[in-house]
Design a protein around this motif. Structure first.
Motif, PDB file in Angstrom:
ATOM      1  N   THR A 119      69.853  45.037  32.546  1.00 50.51           N
ATOM      2  CA  THR A 119      69.598  46.397  32.079  1.00 50.51           C
ATOM      3  C   THR A 119      68.939  46.385  30.707  1.00 50.51           C
ATOM      4  O   THR A 119      67.996  47.143  30.460  1.00 50.51           O
ATOM      5  CB  THR A 119      70.919  47.200  32.034  1.00 50.51           C
ATOM      6  OG1 THR A 119      71.490  47.199  33.348  1.00 50.51           O
ATOM      7  CG2 THR A 119      70.706  48.619  31.577  1.00 50.51           C
ATOM      8  N   SER A 120      69.397  45.517  29.817  1.00 50.72           N
ATOM      9  CA  SER A 120      68.797  45.401  28.482  1.00 50.72           C
ATOM     10  C   SER A 120      67.335  44.985  28.577  1.00 50.72           C
ATOM     11  O   SER A 120      66.481  45.495  27.848  1.00 50.72           O
ATOM     12  CB  SER A 120      69.562  44.387  27.629  1.00 50.72           C
ATOM     13  OG  SER A 120      70.880  44.824  27.408  1.00 50.72           O
ATOM     14  N   MET A 121      67.034  44.076  29.487  1.00 52.41           N
ATOM     15  CA  MET A 121      65.659  43.611  29.667  1.00 52.41           C
ATOM     16  C   MET A 121      64.775  44.753  30.172  1.00 52.41           C
ATOM     17  O   MET A 121      63.651  44.936  29.699  1.00 52.41           O
ATOM     18  CB  MET A 121      65.645  42.436  30.645  1.00 52.41           C
ATOM     19  CG  MET A 121      64.366  41.676  30.677  1.00 52.41           C
ATOM     20  SD  MET A 121      63.955  40.793  29.155  1.00 52.41           S
ATOM     21  CE  MET A 121      64.990  39.348  29.297  1.00 52.41           C
ATOM     22  N   LEU A 122      65.272  45.527  31.111  1.00 55.59           N
ATOM     23  CA  LEU A 122      64.501  46.662  31.638  1.00 55.59           C
ATOM     24  C   LEU A 122      64.293  47.730  30.559  1.00 55.59           C
ATOM     25  O   LEU A 122      63.208  48.291  30.443  1.00 55.59           O
ATOM     26  CB  LEU A 122      65.186  47.247  32.867  1.00 55.59           C
ATOM     27  CG  LEU A 122      65.207  46.322  34.094  1.00 55.59           C
ATOM     28  CD1 LEU A 122      66.126  46.899  35.165  1.00 55.59           C
ATOM     29  CD2 LEU A 122      63.812  46.082  34.635  1.00 55.59           C
ATOM     30  N   LYS A 123      65.315  47.978  29.766  1.00 52.21           N
ATOM     31  CA  LYS A 123      65.190  48.952  28.673  1.00 52.21           C
ATOM     32  C   LYS A 123      64.187  48.482  27.624  1.00 52.21           C
ATOM     33  O   LYS A 123      63.552  49.298  26.958  1.00 52.21           O
ATOM     34  CB  LYS A 123      66.550  49.209  28.021  1.00 52.21           C
ATOM     35  CG  LYS A 123      67.457  50.069  28.864  1.00 52.21           C
ATOM     36  CD  LYS A 123      68.789  50.308  28.170  1.00 52.21           C
ATOM     37  CE  LYS A 123      69.702  51.159  29.032  1.00 52.21           C
ATOM     38  NZ  LYS A 123      71.027  51.324  28.418  1.00 52.21           N
ATOM     39  N   ALA A 124      64.032  47.162  27.477  1.00 47.65           N
ATOM     40  CA  ALA A 124      63.067  46.607  26.512  1.00 47.65           C
ATOM     41  C   ALA A 124      61.637  46.745  27.017  1.00 47.65           C
ATOM     42  O   ALA A 124      60.697  46.554  26.254  1.00 47.65           O
ATOM     43  CB  ALA A 124      63.387  45.142  26.232  1.00 47.65           C
ATOM     44  N   GLY A 125      61.480  47.068  28.317  1.00 50.21           N
ATOM     45  CA  GLY A 125      60.137  47.292  28.838  1.00 50.21           C
ATOM     46  C   GLY A 125      59.725  46.425  30.009  1.00 50.21           C
ATOM     47  O   GLY A 125      58.603  46.530  30.487  1.00 50.21           O
ATOM     48  N   ALA A 126      60.621  45.555  30.491  1.00 50.39           N
ATOM     49  CA  ALA A 126      60.278  44.734  31.654  1.00 50.39           C
ATOM     50  C   ALA A 126      60.157  45.632  32.886  1.00 50.39           C
ATOM     51  O   ALA A 126      60.915  46.579  33.056  1.00 50.39           O
ATOM     52  CB  ALA A 126      61.355  43.672  31.889  1.00 50.39           C
ATOM     53  N   HIS A 127      59.182  45.312  33.732  1.00 46.81           N
ATOM     54  CA  HIS A 127      59.030  46.029  34.994  1.00 46.81           C
ATOM     55  C   HIS A 127      59.955  45.453  36.057  1.00 46.81           C
ATOM     56  O   HIS A 127      60.419  46.164  36.943  1.00 46.81           O
ATOM     57  CB  HIS A 127      57.578  45.929  35.486  1.00 46.81           C
ATOM     58  CG  HIS A 127      56.614  46.546  34.544  1.00 46.81           C
ATOM     59  ND1 HIS A 127      55.824  45.790  33.693  1.00 46.81           N
ATOM     60  CD2 HIS A 127      56.325  47.833  34.294  1.00 46.81           C
ATOM     61  CE1 HIS A 127      55.081  46.618  32.961  1.00 46.81           C
ATOM     62  NE2 HIS A 127      55.360  47.852  33.310  1.00 46.81           N
ATOM     63  N   LEU A 128      60.181  44.145  35.972  1.00 46.05           N
ATOM     64  CA  LEU A 128      61.045  43.409  36.893  1.00 46.05           C
ATOM     65  C   LEU A 128      61.852  42.410  36.079  1.00 46.05           C
ATOM     66  O   LEU A 128      61.494  42.104  34.937  1.00 46.05           O
ATOM     67  CB  LEU A 128      60.205  42.623  37.913  1.00 46.05           C
ATOM     68  CG  LEU A 128      59.259  43.405  38.808  1.00 46.05           C
ATOM     69  CD1 LEU A 128      58.296  42.449  39.516  1.00 46.05           C
ATOM     70  CD2 LEU A 128      60.046  44.210  39.826  1.00 46.05           C
ATOM     71  N   VAL A 129      62.925  41.894  36.676  1.00 46.04           N
ATOM     72  CA  VAL A 129      63.663  40.807  36.033  1.00 46.04           C
ATOM     73  C   VAL A 129      63.728  39.626  36.981  1.00 46.04           C
ATOM     74  O   VAL A 129      63.699  39.783  38.202  1.00 46.04           O
ATOM     75  CB  VAL A 129      65.090  41.214  35.589  1.00 46.04           C
ATOM     76  CG1 VAL A 129      65.046  42.282  34.521  1.00 46.04           C
ATOM     77  CG2 VAL A 129      65.938  41.646  36.758  1.00 46.04           C
ATOM     78  N   GLN A 130      63.781  38.454  36.387  1.00 49.22           N
ATOM     79  CA  GLN A 130      63.911  37.212  37.140  1.00 49.22           C
ATOM     80  C   GLN A 130      65.224  36.572  36.735  1.00 49.22           C
ATOM     81  O   GLN A 130      65.526  36.470  35.546  1.00 49.22           O
ATOM     82  CB  GLN A 130      62.752  36.277  36.799  1.00 49.22           C
ATOM     83  CG  GLN A 130      62.887  34.889  37.386  1.00 49.22           C
ATOM     84  CD  GLN A 130      61.812  33.956  36.863  1.00 49.22           C
ATOM     85  OE1 GLN A 130      60.642  34.256  36.925  1.00 49.22           O
ATOM     86  NE2 GLN A 130      62.232  32.823  36.318  1.00 49.22           N
ATOM     87  N   ILE A 131      65.998  36.166  37.715  1.00 48.19           N
ATOM     88  CA  ILE A 131      67.225  35.438  37.386  1.00 48.19           C
ATOM     89  C   ILE A 131      67.111  34.019  37.911  1.00 48.19           C
ATOM     90  O   ILE A 131      66.411  33.752  38.874  1.00 48.19           O
ATOM     91  CB  ILE A 131      68.487  36.126  37.935  1.00 48.19           C
ATOM     92  CG1 ILE A 131      68.440  36.239  39.456  1.00 48.19           C
ATOM     93  CG2 ILE A 131      68.690  37.486  37.271  1.00 48.19           C
ATOM     94  CD1 ILE A 131      69.747  36.667  40.073  1.00 48.19           C
ATOM     95  N   TYR A 132      67.790  33.142  37.247  1.00 53.88           N
ATOM     96  CA  TYR A 132      67.825  31.752  37.674  1.00 53.88           C
ATOM     97  C   TYR A 132      69.226  31.205  37.424  1.00 53.88           C
ATOM     98  O   TYR A 132      69.961  30.945  38.360  1.00 53.88           O
ATOM     99  CB  TYR A 132      66.758  30.935  36.943  1.00 53.88           C
ATOM    100  CG  TYR A 132      66.696  29.498  37.415  1.00 53.88           C
ATOM    101  CD1 TYR A 132      66.048  29.176  38.598  1.00 53.88           C
ATOM    102  CD2 TYR A 132      67.300  28.475  36.697  1.00 53.88           C
ATOM    103  CE1 TYR A 132      66.007  27.872  39.065  1.00 53.88           C
ATOM    104  CE2 TYR A 132      67.260  27.168  37.148  1.00 53.88           C
ATOM    105  CZ  TYR A 132      66.619  26.863  38.332  1.00 53.88           C
ATOM    106  OH  TYR A 132      66.580  25.580  38.780  1.00 53.88           O
ATOM    107  N   SER A 133      69.602  31.089  36.165  1.00 55.41           N
ATOM    108  CA  SER A 133      70.928  30.563  35.840  1.00 55.41           C
ATOM    109  C   SER A 133      72.028  31.418  36.452  1.00 55.41           C
ATOM    110  O   SER A 133      73.024  30.886  36.958  1.00 55.41           O
ATOM    111  CB  SER A 133      71.119  30.480  34.321  1.00 55.41           C
ATOM    112  OG  SER A 133      70.202  29.581  33.754  1.00 55.41           O
ATOM    113  N   ALA A 134      71.861  32.719  36.441  1.00 54.32           N
ATOM    114  CA  ALA A 134      72.876  33.611  37.017  1.00 54.32           C
ATOM    115  C   ALA A 134      73.073  33.326  38.496  1.00 54.32           C
ATOM    116  O   ALA A 134      74.196  33.334  39.000  1.00 54.32           O
ATOM    117  CB  ALA A 134      72.474  35.068  36.817  1.00 54.32           C
TER     118      ALA A 134
END
Length: 152
Positions: A119-134
């Motif tokens: 959510t923090s990443m999206l609020k910062a302006g990301a259109h999408l998020v990528q997870i790996y470690s999670a």
């Protein structure tokens, strides 16, 4: 990497993009200096890069505040990913969101372990998020938890 090698690689990638009609993204390291981002954005725009993945690993060992010195030495010289890079990643995403052309996609990555970071990443302006470690540490259920938190 020399400019000649970088140019040759870029030409090959863009040729593949034309053949396969696939987007090309530039993955930035967590250690990218903020004052270099305008130059990187211009380069990417000039060369028809579709967007950015922000960010990859860091070399900054000072972020390992919960690790003993012996653990840090045992980790070796490779890059650090996961939660320690979240603040650097968000800073880069925020800058890209404010300065890159709106047509360029921003994928937030690096340090996203819970719905809170996504959510923090999206609020910062990301259109999408990528997870790996999670995905590795939490299993496939983390995808649903993040999706539900980001799309209530």
């Amino acid at each position: 990497m020399s400019d000649e090698i970088l140019s040759a690689v870029l030409i090959a990638i863009l040729h593949q993009k034309q053949i396969y009609h696939k987007p090309v993204f530039l993955k930035l390291p967590a250690d990218v200096p903020i004052d270099k981002l305008d130059e990187i954005i211009s380069f990417a725009w000039r060369h028809h890069i579709d967007g950015f993945i922000a960010t990859g690993p860091t070399q900054d060992r000072s972020l390992l505040i919960h690790s003993a010195e012996t653990e840090i030495k045992q980790a070796g010289a490779g890059g650090i990913s996961g939660l320690p890079v979240i603040h650097k990643s968000i800073e880069v995403v925020r800058y890209l969101s404010a300065h890159a052309p709106k047509e360029m996609l921003i994928i937030g990555a690096g340090g996203i372990l819970t719905p809170l970071e996504a959510t923090s990443m999206l609020k910062a302006g990301a259109h999408l998020v990528q997870i790996y470690s999670a995905f590795i540490y939490e299993g496939p259920g983390i995808v649903k938890r993040i999706a539900e938190a980001c799309n209530p």
